[in-house]
Design an enzyme around this catalytic site. Sequence first.
Site, PDB file in Angstrom:
ATOM      1  N   THR A   1      -3.798  11.291   4.472  1.00 57.76           N
ATOM      2  CA  THR A   1      -3.273  10.018   4.965  1.00 57.76           C
ATOM      3  C   THR A   1      -2.235  10.320   6.046  1.00 57.76           C
ATOM      4  O   THR A   1      -1.798  11.472   6.191  1.00 57.76           O
ATOM      5  CB  THR A   1      -2.566   9.240   3.834  1.00 57.76           C
ATOM      6  OG1 THR A   1      -1.383   9.979   3.476  1.00 57.76           O
ATOM      7  CG2 THR A   1      -3.450   9.069   2.610  1.00 57.76           C
TER       8      THR A   1
ATOM      9  N   TYR B   1      10.993  12.886  -4.911  1.00 57.48           N
ATOM     10  CA  TYR B   1       9.609  12.409  -5.025  1.00 57.48           C
ATOM     11  C   TYR B   1       9.065  12.653  -6.431  1.00 57.48           C
ATOM     12  O   TYR B   1       8.487  11.756  -7.050  1.00 57.48           O
ATOM     13  CB  TYR B   1       8.735  13.106  -3.974  1.00 57.48           C
ATOM     14  CG  TYR B   1       7.343  12.549  -3.879  1.00 57.48           C
ATOM     15  CD1 TYR B   1       7.111  11.319  -3.275  1.00 57.48           C
ATOM     16  CD2 TYR B   1       6.258  13.232  -4.400  1.00 57.48           C
ATOM     17  CE1 TYR B   1       5.825  10.796  -3.181  1.00 57.48           C
ATOM     18  CE2 TYR B   1       4.973  12.714  -4.312  1.00 57.48           C
ATOM     19  CZ  TYR B   1       4.764  11.502  -3.702  1.00 57.48           C
ATOM     20  OH  TYR B   1       3.488  10.987  -3.615  1.00 57.48           O
TER      21      TYR B   1
ATOM     22  N   SER C   1      -1.467   1.319   5.600  1.00 55.44           N
ATOM     23  CA  SER C   1      -1.729   2.724   5.918  1.00 55.44           C
ATOM     24  C   SER C   1      -2.339   3.444   4.715  1.00 55.44           C
ATOM     25  O   SER C   1      -2.190   3.011   3.571  1.00 55.44           O
ATOM     26  CB  SER C   1      -0.413   3.406   6.309  1.00 55.44           C
ATOM     27  OG  SER C   1      -0.590   4.768   6.610  1.00 55.44           O
ATOM     28  N   GLY C   2      -3.018   4.543   4.984  1.00 51.27           N
ATOM     29  CA  GLY C   2      -3.421   5.498   3.964  1.00 51.27           C
ATOM     30  C   GLY C   2      -4.199   4.921   2.788  1.00 51.27           C
ATOM     31  O   GLY C   2      -5.223   4.248   2.961  1.00 51.27           O
TER      32      GLY C   2
ATOM     33  N   VAL D   1      -3.562  13.807  -0.307  1.00 50.62           N
ATOM     34  CA  VAL D   1      -4.594  12.925   0.251  1.00 50.62           C
ATOM     35  C   VAL D   1      -4.437  12.916   1.770  1.00 50.62           C
ATOM     36  O   VAL D   1      -3.298  12.868   2.273  1.00 50.62           O
ATOM     37  CB  VAL D   1      -4.440  11.474  -0.278  1.00 50.62           C
ATOM     38  CG1 VAL D   1      -5.645  10.627   0.124  1.00 50.62           C
ATOM     39  CG2 VAL D   1      -4.248  11.453  -1.781  1.00 50.62           C
TER      40      VAL D   1
HETATM   41  N1  LIG Z   1      -0.883  11.120   0.627  1.00 46.82           N
HETATM   42  C1  LIG Z   1      -0.769  11.839  -0.474  1.00 46.82           C
HETATM   43  O1  LIG Z   1      -1.010  13.060  -0.471  1.00 46.82           O
HETATM   44  C2  LIG Z   1      -0.375  11.198  -1.757  1.00 46.82           C
HETATM   45  C3  LIG Z   1      -0.596  11.912  -2.952  1.00 46.82           C
HETATM   46  C4  LIG Z   1      -0.230  11.325  -4.141  1.00 46.82           C
HETATM   47  C5  LIG Z   1       0.349  10.078  -4.157  1.00 46.82           C
HETATM   48  N2  LIG Z   1       0.564   9.419  -2.969  1.00 46.82           N
HETATM   49  C6  LIG Z   1       1.194   8.119  -3.042  1.00 46.82           C
HETATM   50  O2  LIG Z   1       0.309   7.140  -2.543  1.00 46.82           O
HETATM   51  C7  LIG Z   1       1.051   6.058  -1.987  1.00 46.82           C
HETATM   52  C8  LIG Z   1       0.562   5.799  -0.572  1.00 46.82           C
HETATM   53  O3  LIG Z   1       0.753   6.979   0.178  1.00 46.82           O
HETATM   54  P1  LIG Z   1       0.047   7.199   1.598  1.00 46.82           P
HETATM   55  O4  LIG Z   1      -0.202   8.649   1.705  1.00 46.82           O
HETATM   56  O5  LIG Z   1      -1.041   6.210   1.774  1.00 46.82           O
HETATM   57  O6  LIG Z   1       1.312   6.863   2.545  1.00 46.82           O
HETATM   58  P2  LIG Z   1       1.389   6.147   3.972  1.00 46.82           P
HETATM   59  O7  LIG Z   1       2.713   6.561   4.522  1.00 46.82           O
HETATM   60  O8  LIG Z   1       0.171   6.445   4.774  1.00 46.82           O
HETATM   61  O9  LIG Z   1       1.417   4.613   3.593  1.00 46.82           O
HETATM   62  C9  LIG Z   1       2.510   4.043   2.888  1.00 46.82           C
HETATM   63  C10 LIG Z   1       2.677   2.604   3.322  1.00 46.82           C
HETATM   64  O10 LIG Z   1       3.776   2.056   2.565  1.00 46.82           O
HETATM   65  C11 LIG Z   1       4.510   1.208   3.434  1.00 46.82           C
HETATM   66  N3  LIG Z   1       5.882   1.036   2.942  1.00 46.82           N
HETATM   67  C12 LIG Z   1       6.888   1.939   2.942  1.00 46.82           C
HETATM   68  N4  LIG Z   1       8.009   1.391   2.462  1.00 46.82           N
HETATM   69  C13 LIG Z   1       7.718   0.101   2.153  1.00 46.82           C
HETATM   70  C14 LIG Z   1       8.471  -0.965   1.624  1.00 46.82           C
HETATM   71  N5  LIG Z   1       9.773  -0.825   1.317  1.00 46.82           N
HETATM   72  N6  LIG Z   1       7.854  -2.147   1.414  1.00 46.82           N
HETATM   73  C15 LIG Z   1       6.547  -2.314   1.740  1.00 46.82           C
HETATM   74  N7  LIG Z   1       5.786  -1.328   2.262  1.00 46.82           N
HETATM   75  C16 LIG Z   1       6.369  -0.137   2.466  1.00 46.82           C
HETATM   76  C17 LIG Z   1       4.476   1.933   4.790  1.00 46.82           C
HETATM   77  O11 LIG Z   1       4.795   1.066   5.861  1.00 46.82           O
HETATM   78  C18 LIG Z   1       3.041   2.440   4.814  1.00 46.82           C
HETATM   79  O12 LIG Z   1       2.185   1.514   5.443  1.00 46.82           O
HETATM   80  C19 LIG Z   1       2.524   6.464  -2.069  1.00 46.82           C
HETATM   81  O13 LIG Z   1       3.090   5.905  -3.224  1.00 46.82           O
HETATM   82  C20 LIG Z   1       2.449   7.966  -2.195  1.00 46.82           C
HETATM   83  O14 LIG Z   1       3.563   8.492  -2.851  1.00 46.82           O
HETATM   84  C21 LIG Z   1       0.205   9.950  -1.785  1.00 46.82           C
END
Ligand SMILES: NC(=O)c1ccc[n+]([C@@H]2O[C@H](COP(=O)([O-])OP(=O)(O)OC[C@H]3O[C@@H](n4cnc5c(N)ncnc54)[C@H](O)[C@@H]3O)[C@@H](O)[C@H]2O)c1
Length: 259
Positions: A190, A155, A17-18, A188
Amino acid sequence: MDMQQKRKSVLITGAGSGIGRAAALRFNAEGYGVCLFDIKEAAIKEVAAELNPGVGSLCLTGSVTELSDMTDAVAATRDMFGTLDCIVTSAGVVKVEPAVDADPDFFRKTMEINVMGTWFTAQAAGRVMIEQGFGAIVMIGSVYGSGGAPQRTAYCASKGAVHNLVRSLAVEWGPSGVRVNAVAPTGVRTPMVQDLIDRGIYDLAGVEGRAPLRRLAEPEEVAAACYFLASDEARMTTGTILPVDGGWIANGYTLGKRD
Ligand SMILES: NC(=O)c1ccc[n+]([C@@H]2O[C@H](COP(=O)([O-])OP(=O)(O)OC[C@H]3O[C@@H](n4cnc5c(N)ncnc54)[C@H](O)[C@@H]3O)[C@@H](O)[C@H]2O)c1
């Protein structure tokens, strides 16, 4: 040696994802053999179907909270492609809730996945990379790893820890040829953020308003920064937290306000 063994390889957690999905597509487009790792099997199968089938890929289901899962994933990636060139640690969770009501179980879960999961992935990869004498680790931090935010106590604590994991490992593993960096995105677009927006608990105007570029980042823009940090173009860069935030961190003015 067959063609597949000559490919550079990347192990990506949270690849279903994302940001993880976008990174998988980008590294695949650049010719990297990609190991897609996620707790959700159906999600990585869908992403794998989007990849160029001419470039090898591998789907593995497990949890980043289990060191043995990560050791197996690292070994499988190296066995398939001959080396482990880089990892991107994108598995993560977030919850928005007032600090006084914070659920202790979710606080623990956040630290387990965002901190221990990132650490286990890096540790498993680092063992192989140090033996090889090269490798690039890219973690996904956050603008909330460098500053606080309301209703995101766990977080923010977890991402602050990720940023200092980067610095500690960069210092310890640099002499062995292993680089360790992170990207620090603003919000982001996502599924993680879309879920918060849909539930009415995401301050979209505030996040967009603080960033001088006045918008959220796209997953592909974060993936591009991951690719740069993993690539040879960044061979002199380690211990860095690279903002991909439209100027969010730089801004000390009009905080959270739109023009
Ligand atoms: N979206 C944002 O705004 C944003 C901003 C800054 C940082 N981030 C960071 O980027 C990263 C990805 O975020 P995203 O927005 O793509 O999230 P998302 O929820 O779209 O994707 C996260 C993925 O991680 C997987 N996941 C969760 N727990 C897991 C585990 N125990 N083992 C394996 N996989 C697991 C989920 O199944 C999912 O597919 C995260 O670390 C998030 O904190 C996101």
